[in-house]
Write an enzyme that holds these catalytic residues in place. Structure first.
Site, PDB file in Angstrom:
ATOM      1  N   CYS A  71       0.845  -1.202   0.000  1.00 34.74           N
ATOM      2  CA  CYS A  71       0.000   0.000   0.000  1.00 34.74           C
ATOM      3  C   CYS A  71       0.874   1.244   0.000  1.00 34.74           C
ATOM      4  O   CYS A  71       1.566   1.536   0.986  1.00 34.74           O
ATOM      5  CB  CYS A  71      -0.918  -0.057   1.219  1.00 34.74           C
ATOM      6  N   CYS A  74       0.230   3.873   2.671  1.00 32.56           N
ATOM      7  CA  CYS A  74       0.686   3.383   3.983  1.00 32.56           C
ATOM      8  C   CYS A  74       2.175   3.632   4.157  1.00 32.56           C
ATOM      9  O   CYS A  74       2.633   4.112   5.200  1.00 32.56           O
ATOM     10  CB  CYS A  74       0.427   1.880   4.118  1.00 32.56           C
TER      11      CYS A  74
END
Ligand code: ZN
Length: 152
Positions: A71, A74
Site C-alpha cells: 500500500c 501506507c
C-alpha cells in the site's frame, strides 16, 4: 491526588505486563522483564498473539496503524506515524499491524481500506480514521480522542 497510581502496560518488545507508577511514565521506564525501554519513540509491530495484551489489558490508550507493505499511501505515512510516536508517548502507545501478515486482525476490526488508524482503550474502540495523514494531523486527531493521563 496519588503520586503513584499504577498503570499497567505491555512491553513493546517482549509483550509482558509491567506495572508503572503513573508519575514515572515520563522518566523513560524500562521493562521489568526484558529491560528494554517501554517507550522507544517509534511504533512497534503487533500480531494476533500480542495484540490483546496491549489493546485490552494495558491501561494506556493504544493507537494502531493497520497497513500493508503493498500500500503506497501506507508506506508514505510511515515516517509521519513514527514522528507522531515520538510526540504522543507516553500519553499513548503506537503500534502497527501488517494486515497482509495478520489478516485475522484486519477481519476482526472490519478494516476495509488502509491505512486505517484505530485508537483503543481497554479493548474498546475510541476512534477510527481511514486515509493517510501527516504527523501533525495524526497527533492532533489522536489528542482529540485521548483520555487524560492520571496525574499528568
Ligand atoms: Zn519487555
Amino acid at each position: 491526588m496519588s503520586q503513584s497510581s499504577p498503570i499497567l502496560l505491555a512491553c513493546p518488545h517482549c509483550h509482558r505486563m509491567n506495572r508503572i507508577p503513573s508519575a514515572r511514565l515520563r522518566d523513560a521506564p524500562n521493562c521489568g522483564h526484558c529491560q528494554q525501554p517501554l517507550f522507544a519513540g517509534q511504533p512497534f509491530d503487533l500480531d494476533a498473539a500480542s495484540f490483546d495484551a496491549h489493546a485490552q489489558r494495558g491501561d494506556l490508550p493504544l493507537l494502531v496503524d493497520f497497513w500493508a507493505p503493498w500500500c503506497g499511501p501506507c508506506r508514505a505515512m510511515a515516517p509521519g506515524y513514527a514522528q507522531a510516536a515520538g510526540v504522543l508517548e507516553p500519553e499513548a502507545q503506537l503500534a502497527k499491524v501488517d494486515t497482509e501478515a495478520q489478516p485475522q486482525l484486519g477481519a476482526r476490526f472490519g478494516i476495509r481500506s488502509i491505512p486505517t488508524l484505530i485508537l483503543f482503550l481497554h479493548g474498546r474502540e475510541l476512534a477510527r480514521h481511514s486515509g493517510a495523514m501527516p504527523a501533525a494531523a495524526i497527533v492532533q486527531w489522536a489528542r482529540q480522542h485521548l483520555p487524560l493521563l492520571p496525574d499528568a
